[in-house]
Design an enzyme around this catalytic site. Structure first.
Site, short mmCIF file in Angstrom:
data_model
loop_
_atom_site.label_atom_id
_atom_site.label_comp_id
_atom_site.label_asym_id
_atom_site.label_seq_id
_atom_site.Cartn_x
_atom_site.Cartn_y
_atom_site.Cartn_z
CB CYS A 211 -0.90 -0.03 1.23
SG CYS A 211 -2.20 1.20 1.22
CB CYS B 168 -6.00 5.89 -6.73
SG CYS B 168 -5.10 6.27 -5.21
#
Length: 424
Positions: free
Chosen positions: A159, A353
């Protein structure tokens, strides 16, 4: 009638509960099991860590929301899954029987893999709202007596986006306080280059992020392994493109936040046929476990191989819209199984995103997230900051209302060609 249990009350688990309630038969029982009685909007944790948000701004009590949708809620953690007998063993000693199980547990944060690492050691975290609250207290002490910052993501991390986001948010906050000139910043990452993101890059993410780091005077060390952390200093080995040690760094810091590697939670770790060696749940193209076909998995707990081999190990991120596509496919496939049919729906794993940088931001669209892609776009600008704030308010509204997708969200995404299911 069937009993469907969902483990987890995060982004994936709550969305899964709403969609499963809509797709299940009227008499089917749905139960959410979670060790956390509150949902919190994880993408806002970086804001909490610099006091741009309070935890109460990004939290919702799970029980009342689920009750309105006729969904049971048990706020108790899972001690162990027993898939051979279709049972969950809870931390309080209870056993729950299920007909279908959907795992949306999120990860176990592997801080213990590096000496002195994490909130119990010498670095901060933004992975959980509890960590972000602790990080904010340390941030207030830091800005009163500033010094070097080390931020980034360690070996095995998957991540990477929030590491960039929090680094830039800190940089913005320091400029607003007019103390940026007192804070050398170093970004340490397992990625082979800035903007790799665990995805082999998206669009020109490499060029744009490298340029942004230069303009913000942020030094970067890529292909990095953190060997240990002591109070005020971090020991980092930089590797070459073949993965061989290249240079040793001892980095001083007064404040540090590095994202950890993830593992599967203890409740499923080591169950043969269910998980891989890191404890992530194995799934087929329909989100089902191959050995236990009445067990499904979505989100961060799913086993996905790295996009490519990198000199220092990196994982593949599971982003929000990608998880939502897993949710929709799983819900449709469980309904098919309830009706005695074979599953047919496959998630697109498309990704959208938004990363806020405080007074600007970066965004990408990857269709699908795993290359090769039909759409491969990365951009930046002040509009991203505004869009991220809007998305936070919108998603919190959906959770409070018990909705997974509004009609206008679906209309806009359909018009853009961004779908959750393949072949639609």
């Amino acid at each position: 009638m069937a009993h469907i249990i969902i483990v987890g009350s995060g982004l994936g688990g709550m969305t899964m509960a709403f969609e499963m309630r809509a797709d299940a038969r009227p008499g089917d029982r749905i139960t959410v099991v979670s060790n956390n009685p509150k949902f919190h909007f994880v993408p806002s944790n970086p804001w909490v860590a610099v006091d741009w948000r309070k935890r109460e701004d990004i939290e919702v009590e799970v029980g009342p929301v689920l009750e309105k949708r006729n969904i049971d809620f048990i706020p108790v953690g899972v001690k162990r899954l027993h898939p051979e007998r279709n049972q969950l063993e809870l931390d309080d000693g209870r056993f729950l029987d299920y007909d279908f199980l959907i795992l949306s547990t999120g990860p176990k944060l592997a801080f213990d893999e590096i000496e002195g690492f994490g909130p119990q050691g010498h670095t901060q975290s933004i992975c959980h709202v509890d960590h972000a609250v602790t990080a904010e207290k340390s941030w207030q002490d830091f800005v009163a007596d500033p010094g070097p910052i080390v931020a980034g993501a360690v070996q095995g991390a998957s991540c990477f986006g929030p590491a960039y986001e929090f680094t830039m948010i800190m940089e913005t906050d320091l400029r607003r306080r007019k103390i940026r000139d007192q804070v050398p910043m170093t970004f340490v990452t397992a990625e082979p280059y800035i903007g790799h993101l665990g995805l082999g890059g998206v669009g020109d993410s490499k060029g744009l992020m490298e340029s942004m780091f230069r303009s913000k005077h942020i030094r970067a060390i890529c292909n990095a392994k953190v060997s240990k952390v002591e109070a005020g200093q971090m020991f980092v080995t930089e590797h070459d493109d073949e993965g061989k040690p290249k240079k040793e760094h001892v980095l001083p810091f007064k404040y540090s936040m590095l994202l950890p590697a993830f593992k599967g939670i203890d409740a499923v770790f080591g169950i043969e046929g269910l998980t891989n060696p890191r404890g992530f749940v194995l799934i087929d193209q329909y989100q089902r476990n191959p050995k236990y076909p009445n067990v499904y998995a979505i989100g961060v707990c799913v086993a996905i191989p790295p996009v490519e081999v990198t000199p220092v190990p990196t994982g593949t991120p599971k982003t929000g819209y990608m998880i939502e596509s897993m949710v929709t496919a799983t819900s449709k496939n469980v309904r098919a199984a309830l009706d005695g049919r074979e599953p047919t729906e496959k998630a697109t794993w498309n990704a959208i995103c938004l990363a806020d940088f405080g007074d600007g931001g970066a965004a990408f669209v990857a269709l699908p997230q795993i290359p090769p892609r039909n759409v491969n776009w990365f951009g930046e600008g002040k509009w991203v900051h505004v869009a991220k704030i809007g998305f936070e308010k919108y998603f919190m509204h959906k959770i409070k209302k018990g909705s997974s997708e509004t009609f206008y969200e679906k209309f806009i995404l359909d018009a853009m060609g961004i779908m959750k299911l393949k072949g639609k």
